[in-house]
Write an enzyme that holds these catalytic residues in place. Sequence first.
Site, PDB file in Angstrom:
ATOM      1  N   CYS A 136      27.514  57.165  46.899  1.00  0.00           N
ATOM      2  CA  CYS A 136      27.565  57.176  45.529  1.00  0.00           C
ATOM      3  C   CYS A 136      28.855  56.261  45.189  1.00  0.00           C
ATOM      4  CB  CYS A 136      27.890  58.705  44.921  1.00  0.00           C
ATOM      5  SG  CYS A 136      28.154  58.578  43.236  1.00  0.00           S
ATOM      6  N   CYS A 168      31.100  57.769  42.165  1.00  0.00           N
ATOM      7  CA  CYS A 168      31.954  58.963  42.430  1.00  0.00           C
ATOM      8  C   CYS A 168      31.520  59.384  43.740  1.00  0.00           C
ATOM      9  CB  CYS A 168      32.025  59.893  41.123  1.00  0.00           C
ATOM     10  SG  CYS A 168      30.408  60.262  40.653  1.00  0.00           S
ATOM     11  N   SER A 169      30.947  60.751  43.492  1.00  0.00           N
ATOM     12  CA  SER A 169      30.725  61.340  44.851  1.00  0.00           C
ATOM     13  C   SER A 169      29.445  62.191  44.836  1.00  0.00           C
ATOM     14  CB  SER A 169      31.851  62.409  45.436  1.00  0.00           C
ATOM     15  OG  SER A 169      32.011  63.426  44.167  1.00  0.00           O
ATOM     16  N   CYS A 170      28.536  61.599  43.919  1.00  0.00           N
ATOM     17  CA  CYS A 170      27.106  62.336  43.802  1.00  0.00           C
ATOM     18  C   CYS A 170      26.519  62.787  44.976  1.00  0.00           C
ATOM     19  CB  CYS A 170      26.170  61.665  42.782  1.00  0.00           C
ATOM     20  SG  CYS A 170      26.815  61.655  41.316  1.00  0.00           S
TER      21      CYS A 170
END
Length: 202
Positions: free
Chosen positions: A106, A109-111
């Site tokens: 991602c 961000c951190s999906c």
Amino acid sequence: MPHDHHDHDNHLDPMDARTRALETILTRKGLVDPAAVDEIIETYAEKVGPRNGAQVVARAWDEPDFADWLKRDATAAIASMGFSGRQGEHMRAVFNTPRLHNLVVCTLCSCYPWPVLGLPPVWYKSPAYRSRAVIEPRAVLREFGLELPGDVAVRVWDSTAELRYLVIPERPAGTESMSREELAALVTRESMIGTGLAKVPA
Ligand code: FE
């Protein structure tokens, strides 16, 4: 608070610092119950973990019809096994082949697909992984100990809030007579993100 992993970091990354600040403010304003936050974190870190995803992969290896369903509609196929909800509303399964290796990142961000993989590992959220996975995926894979032959293409998938990816690694050789459970034990978290392969049976 199940936040011990921060203590092992040399520094608090900016995203974690912001998250902590937000949690503090929301708690002070009475908008969030810290116990509820802890419960959500514990559920995804401990109870879900990546074992759900391993069951999905093992079934895909074992049942061609299920693999087809996963290819067509991963969200429904995965939900049929009881894995659905938060951060996994829209799933796509990407299948490795002898000529194609899939890698998930991602960049924003951190999906990450929580219902099948639990919470993302620290490195998945790091700025270095998020940028380098796209720019130089082979170098990143090498650092994870994965040296791919030159004739294997690498495809990088950028997760978003709308769409999360699950890599279906290739089934290792020598696993023909294994049970579904034994197969699932070969499926690592890294193999479902694409930074690793499924384990070869001992
Ligand atoms: Fe994200």
